[in-house]
Design an enzyme around this catalytic site. Structure first.
Site, PDB file in Angstrom:
ATOM      1  N   TYR A  10       0.827  -1.219   0.000  1.00  0.00           N
ATOM      2  CA  TYR A  10       0.000   0.000   0.000  1.00  0.00           C
ATOM      3  C   TYR A  10       0.856   1.262   0.000  1.00  0.00           C
ATOM      4  O   TYR A  10       0.551   2.220   0.709  1.00  0.00           O
ATOM      5  CB  TYR A  10      -0.904   0.056   1.239  1.00  0.00           C
ATOM      6  CG  TYR A  10      -1.724  -1.179   1.495  1.00  0.00           C
ATOM      7  CD1 TYR A  10      -2.761  -1.531   0.630  1.00  0.00           C
ATOM      8  CD2 TYR A  10      -1.489  -1.988   2.604  1.00  0.00           C
ATOM      9  CE1 TYR A  10      -3.532  -2.662   0.864  1.00  0.00           C
ATOM     10  CE2 TYR A  10      -2.250  -3.123   2.845  1.00  0.00           C
ATOM     11  CZ  TYR A  10      -3.263  -3.457   1.979  1.00  0.00           C
ATOM     12  OH  TYR A  10      -4.015  -4.566   2.225  1.00  0.00           O
ATOM     13  N   TYR A 138     -14.216  -4.979   4.295  1.00  0.00           N
ATOM     14  CA  TYR A 138     -12.901  -5.370   3.770  1.00  0.00           C
ATOM     15  C   TYR A 138     -12.654  -6.827   4.139  1.00  0.00           C
ATOM     16  O   TYR A 138     -12.775  -7.206   5.303  1.00  0.00           O
ATOM     17  CB  TYR A 138     -11.781  -4.502   4.339  1.00  0.00           C
ATOM     18  CG  TYR A 138     -10.411  -5.025   3.968  1.00  0.00           C
ATOM     19  CD1 TYR A 138      -9.910  -4.850   2.673  1.00  0.00           C
ATOM     20  CD2 TYR A 138      -9.634  -5.725   4.889  1.00  0.00           C
ATOM     21  CE1 TYR A 138      -8.668  -5.366   2.322  1.00  0.00           C
ATOM     22  CE2 TYR A 138      -8.393  -6.243   4.538  1.00  0.00           C
ATOM     23  CZ  TYR A 138      -7.912  -6.059   3.258  1.00  0.00           C
ATOM     24  OH  TYR A 138      -6.694  -6.573   2.906  1.00  0.00           O
ATOM     25  N   ASP A 232     -16.630 -12.798   8.909  1.00  0.00           N
ATOM     26  CA  ASP A 232     -15.192 -12.565   8.802  1.00  0.00           C
ATOM     27  C   ASP A 232     -14.717 -11.971  10.125  1.00  0.00           C
ATOM     28  O   ASP A 232     -14.847 -10.773  10.361  1.00  0.00           O
ATOM     29  CB  ASP A 232     -14.913 -11.626   7.625  1.00  0.00           C
ATOM     30  CG  ASP A 232     -13.425 -11.309   7.479  1.00  0.00           C
ATOM     31  OD1 ASP A 232     -12.645 -11.648   8.394  1.00  0.00           O
ATOM     32  OD2 ASP A 232     -13.054 -10.702   6.454  1.00  0.00           O
TER      33      ASP A 232
HETATM   34  C1  LIG Z   1      -6.758  -8.207   7.594  1.00  0.00           C
HETATM   35  C2  LIG Z   1      -8.080  -8.708   7.206  1.00  0.00           C
HETATM   36  C3  LIG Z   1      -8.231  -9.653   6.178  1.00  0.00           C
HETATM   37  C4  LIG Z   1      -7.060 -10.138   5.357  1.00  0.00           C
HETATM   38  O1  LIG Z   1      -6.132 -10.833   6.104  1.00  0.00           O
HETATM   39  P1  LIG Z   1      -4.621 -11.033   5.521  1.00  0.00           P
HETATM   40  O2  LIG Z   1      -3.968 -11.905   6.528  1.00  0.00           O
HETATM   41  O3  LIG Z   1      -4.033  -9.671   5.425  1.00  0.00           O
HETATM   42  O4  LIG Z   1      -4.766 -11.673   4.191  1.00  0.00           O
HETATM   43  C5  LIG Z   1      -9.498 -10.100   5.895  1.00  0.00           C
HETATM   44  N1  LIG Z   1     -10.572  -9.670   6.576  1.00  0.00           N
HETATM   45  C6  LIG Z   1     -10.476  -8.783   7.589  1.00  0.00           C
HETATM   46  C7  LIG Z   1     -11.691  -8.374   8.332  1.00  0.00           C
HETATM   47  C8  LIG Z   1      -9.235  -8.259   7.924  1.00  0.00           C
HETATM   48  O5  LIG Z   1      -9.116  -7.335   8.895  1.00  0.00           O
END
Ligand SMILES: *Cc1c(COP(=O)(O)O)cnc(C)c1O
Length: 415
Positions: A10, A138, A232
């Site tokens: 980034y 995200y 997530d």
């Molecule tokens: C950081 C994050 C991801 C991605 O994880 P990585 O280990 O960076 O691939 C996915 N979902 C959420 C909610 C995150 O905070």
């Protein structure tokens, strides 16, 4: 030694300031090559929940390193993976009994997406291939994970035309928007495999909160529409919001749950996708074509599994959730004075997440990052938020230093 061969994440490599060089970590501190110590306010991208170099995790890893640092995970299993899967299943919301290991959060999400689409295909509904996701969400940087992340804004960079199109909608927050939400699902649910949500806190998407009631209602309506629900919890899991998993506060069991980030206490990469027996059952049959075709090379790395087990043990041996509750109070007290500053739009705290939302027109975020370093703080504001997600073991003095620095610098950075 220089950075001539590095490509940072980034980062506009031409204009970004020189990165600092870390040589050591200790407790809640990052030590730089010039001897400066920074108090880490963001736990290395929200991973180091027990602080750095915790002896319990290190001992477990050293023992595993001597015995078997890695072995492939097809046709072979090992005790660290068995024990960790059992422990995760026991700690997760009830019903999530199957654990598929991978190596990063993004991959855990990719696996979840594949599980959801194939779940429906295996059950005779091959057209359910889309996902319903929320604005400000995200879910990772890989293609599938980015396709379900908010497409407006900076995350997608210039590459969004390659991604599958998904449904992106607002999180419903009141009665009116819930009735709209229901209408939208009436229209699109039949073509969708699952709804994805970051429960309670959308982290990368500007640290936005919604209540446990909202989460429970979204879950209820998604289930009414026969959707799978993917939570997530890569950022919210392992105590960050005050519960072991954010879903617990809403009393829901998603069909699929993704974890990563703090899973190993920040020691080594590992992620996992948990599924209910109902989801697992759709893959269980005589045909290989029904199986889940996925398998990262370093899947269930024993060293990482042992680190994760040790990290989960620390939640039992040490009062982590009580520490989060205390942190919540102290973050509130420490950040509240920011509310009256002219550049500040909002102050909000949830568990061990403290957020000061600012007017990005009035504050130079990148200059602010350097100021924090001058104050001995590792705080990385982005977009319109200055936030803290510290290790749960941070001392009162260290936390007060961080909140004090935020107040001090935002007081000075008017227009
Ligand atoms: C950081 C994050 C991801 C991605 O994880 P990585 O280990 O960076 O691939 C996915 N979902 C959420 C909610 C995150 O905070």
């Amino acid at each position: 030694m220089d950075n001539a061969h590095l490509w940072l994440p980034y980062t506009q490599m031409k204009t970004a300031p020189e990165p600092l060089r870390a040589v050591r970590t200790e407790g809640c501190r990052i030590i730089l090559d010039d001897g400066r110590e920074l108090i880490d306010g963001i736990a290395s991208w929200w991973t180091a929940c027990h602080g750095y170099n915790h002896p319990h995790i290190r001992d477990a890893m050293e023992e595993q390193l001597a015995a078997m640092p890695h072995v492939m995970f097809a046709g072979l299993v090992h005790e660290p993976a068995q024990a960790l899967a059992a422990k995760l299943a026991a700690k997760a919301p009830p019903g999530l009994k199957r654990v598929f290991f991978s190596d990063s959060g993004s991959t855990a999400v990719e696996v979840a997406l594949k599980m959801a689409v194939q779940y429906w295909r295996n059950r005779g509904q091959p057209r359910r291939t889309k996902f319903i996701a929320f604005h400000h969400g995200y879910h990772g940087d890989t293609m599938g994970a980015l396709s379900v992340s908010d497409p407006r804004g900076w995350l997608h960079g210039a590459s969004s035309q390659y991604f599958p199109l998904q449904y992106h909608i607002d999180i419903p927050l009141d009665e009116l928007s819930f009735s709209e939400f229901r209408d939208i699902l009436d229209d699109i649910a039949r073509s969708a495999a699952a709804l994805l949500i970051e429960p309670l806190v959308q982290c990368v998407g500007h640290m936005r909160f919604h209540s446990a009631d909202v989460l429970a209602e979204i879950y209820r309506i998604a289930k009414e529409h026969d959707l799978l629900v993917i939570a997530d919890e890569i950022a919210t899991g392992f105590g960050r919001t005050g519960y072991f998993f954010a879903c617990e506060e809403a009393g829901i069991t998603p069909d699929i749950l993704c974890v990563g980030k703090a899973l190993t206490g920040g020691a080594i990469p590992l992620a996992a996708t948990l599924a209910t027996e109902e989801v697992f059952g759709a893959f269980y049959g005589d045909e290989l074509t029904m199986a889940l075709m996925h398998g990262p090379t370093y899947m269930a790395n024993p060293l990482a599994c042992r680190a994760a087990l040790a990290s989960l043990e620390l939640f039992e041996q040490e009062p982590r959730l009580a520490q989060v509750a205390r942190l919540e109070e102290r973050l509130r007290e420490g950040l509240e004075p920011c509310r009256n500053l002219p550049v500040v739009r909002d102050v909000r705290v949830k568990g061990a997440i403290g957020v000061v939302q600012i007017d990005p027109q009035q504050v130079d975020i990148f200059a602010l990052r350097s100021r924090f370093v001058e104050e001995g703080c590792w705080i990385r504001p982005f977009a319109d938020v200055v936030y803290l997600m510290p290790p749960f073991v941070i001392s009162d003095e260290e936390l007060d230093h961080l909140t004090g620095a935020i107040h001090r610098l935002l007081s000075r950075s008017e227009t």
